[in-house]
Write a protein that holds these residues in place. Structure first.
Motif, PDB file in Angstrom:
ATOM      1  N   VAL A   1       8.022 -19.660   4.279  1.00 51.49           N
ATOM      2  CA  VAL A   1       6.556 -19.649   4.317  1.00 51.49           C
ATOM      3  C   VAL A   1       6.097 -18.200   4.139  1.00 51.49           C
ATOM      4  O   VAL A   1       6.045 -17.444   5.100  1.00 51.49           O
ATOM      5  N   PRO A   2       5.819 -17.803   2.913  1.00 51.97           N
ATOM      6  CA  PRO A   2       5.422 -16.408   2.681  1.00 51.97           C
ATOM      7  C   PRO A   2       4.107 -16.098   3.392  1.00 51.97           C
ATOM      8  O   PRO A   2       3.213 -16.939   3.450  1.00 51.97           O
ATOM      9  N   ARG A   3       4.001 -14.894   3.978  1.00 52.79           N
ATOM     10  CA  ARG A   3       2.754 -14.517   4.644  1.00 52.79           C
ATOM     11  C   ARG A   3       2.288 -13.181   4.073  1.00 52.79           C
ATOM     12  O   ARG A   3       3.099 -12.357   3.655  1.00 52.79           O
ATOM     13  N   PRO A   4       0.974 -12.956   4.060  1.00 51.39           N
ATOM     14  CA  PRO A   4       0.473 -11.700   3.494  1.00 51.39           C
ATOM     15  C   PRO A   4       0.812 -10.521   4.392  1.00 51.39           C
ATOM     16  O   PRO A   4       0.830 -10.658   5.610  1.00 51.39           O
ATOM     17  N   THR A   5       1.106  -9.377   3.786  1.00 51.05           N
ATOM     18  CA  THR A   5       1.367  -8.168   4.569  1.00 51.05           C
ATOM     19  C   THR A   5       0.602  -7.009   3.918  1.00 51.05           C
ATOM     20  O   THR A   5      -0.001  -7.176   2.868  1.00 51.05           O
TER      21      THR A   5
END
Ligand code: BGC
Length: 361
Positions: free
Chosen positions: A278-282
């Protein structure tokens, strides 16, 4: 337990469960009947479970897991060239419609993947398949042949990078010279990337969070890699001298990936072999990657699944490396368990574990 059960994922559950294996008939219509001998447990299995949404075959309420498999041919339909007793490794992905180019390059979900997407896998005693999906294996590497599928993923990264470099820089590239390889991550794919590099005679450094004296870092060194612990990693002033020509990124972490991108010398290539489920913004500095990438003509290459070419390379490379260092290659299989004890391995990997294998036969 008298009958060996299949290991399945069910919608709305994150726990693996045993289910009765489907009944399997005699092979007809050009098919092959196979018996699972060994089955590798992998991060993808755990991700499928954790999602609580396995992609079950149409009309069914569970997905039988298992896509890393060593099997033995038990019976063949007339005219099949495989013989009873042959050892085989099944490929994972199969086209549903004629593939656009290579099936490993097809658009997401236009295919099925046994044990992953819409088709049952191999965590069951017997199953039918078509011969074109079965890669023959030399009995001399039977002990470690279950590593073929994960190794094929790393082989694809190395092969695709080579094809791209030769297309843009000429056919001698990485023939007369060897690329300096950086592998990030110490899971099974990280180790597969080490094997794929060592087998090609490419010098390889593996980056990880282990201490220098851990089992995994020492095994990586015995296999021929240089170990670079994360807390000692810096970016050299002169990346042409101190950097790398190929990065095989196996962590799926943006932070690690961005560090690795700064380590790429001119004309370097990075293959992404891992990603966050689950890619998350950074807020990481991606413009750094763009600036370095532009000035140094970098290539970034997404890589999923493996082509028949990569499976054949994996089998051939396992044979060479196993002949050279049987104990060290074998040590990549850190756990061997019976099916009845296997469920725990589908829920978590042991701290220094690399590959857990379920012994079906
Ligand atoms: C398998 C690939 C597959 C991918 C995505 C990986 O674990 O090795 O064959 O394409 O998962 O489903």
């Amino acid at each position: 337990m008298s009958e060996i059960l299949a290991i399945a994922a069910r919608p709305r559950s994150v726990k693996p469960t045993f289910v009765a294996p489907p009944r399997v008939g005699e092979p007809r219509d050009g098919k092959v009947l196979c018996r699972t001998l060994e089955l590798g447990v992998c991060g993808t299995d755990r991700e499928i479970l954790l999602s609580g949404e396995p992609l079950v075959p149409p009309g069914e309420d569970h997905l039988i897991l298992g896509h890393e498999c060593l099997a033995r041919v038990e019976a063949v339909a007339p005219s099949v060239l495989l013989r009873v007793g042959d050892l085989v490794v099944p490929v994972v992905r199969r086209p549903r419609t004629p593939p656009a180019a290579r099936v490993d390059m097809d658009a997401f979900a236009t295919f099925t993947e046994r044990g992953i997407m819409f088709e049952h896998g191999f965590s069951m005693p017997r199953w039918l398949d078509r011969p074109e999906y079965l890669v023959p294996v030399d009995p001399a590497i039977a002990d470690v042949a279950v590593l073929t599928e994960p190794l094929a993923v790393a082989e694809k990264g190395a092969n695709e990078a080579t094809v791209i470099q030769r297309a843009r820089l000429g056919d001698d590239v990485w023939r007369t010279t060897t690329p300096r390889v950086l592998v990030t991550g110490m899971g099974p794919i990280g180790f597969a990337a080490v094997l794929a590099s060592v087998a090609r005679g490419w010098p390889v450094t593996i980056y990880g969070r282990d201490r220098r004296d851990s089992f995994r870092s020492q095994l990586a060194e015995r296999l021929g890699a240089t170990y670079l612990p994360a807390d000692e990693a810096t970016v050299p002033d002169d990346v042409e001298r101190g950097g790398f020509d190929l990065a095989l990124e196996c962590t799926g972490s943006d932070e690690v990936m961005l560090w690795a991108s700064q380590m790429l010398a001119a004309r370097g290539v990075m293959a992404w072999l891992g990603s966050a489920r689950v890619p998350r913004p950074t807020t990481a500095n991606v413009e750094r990657l763009m600036r370095d990438g532009l000035l140094r003509n970098h290539v970034y290459l997404g890589c999923v699944n493996a082509a028949p070419r990569d499976f054949r390379d994996a089998v051939a490379h396992l044979a060479v490396l196993y002949r050279r260092q049987p104990e060290d290659v074998n040590a990549l299989i850190t756990d061997r368990v019976r099916p009845a004890e296997a469920l725990a391995y589908y829920e978590s990997r042991k701290p220094q574990g690399i590959k857990a294998v379920v012994m079906y036969a």
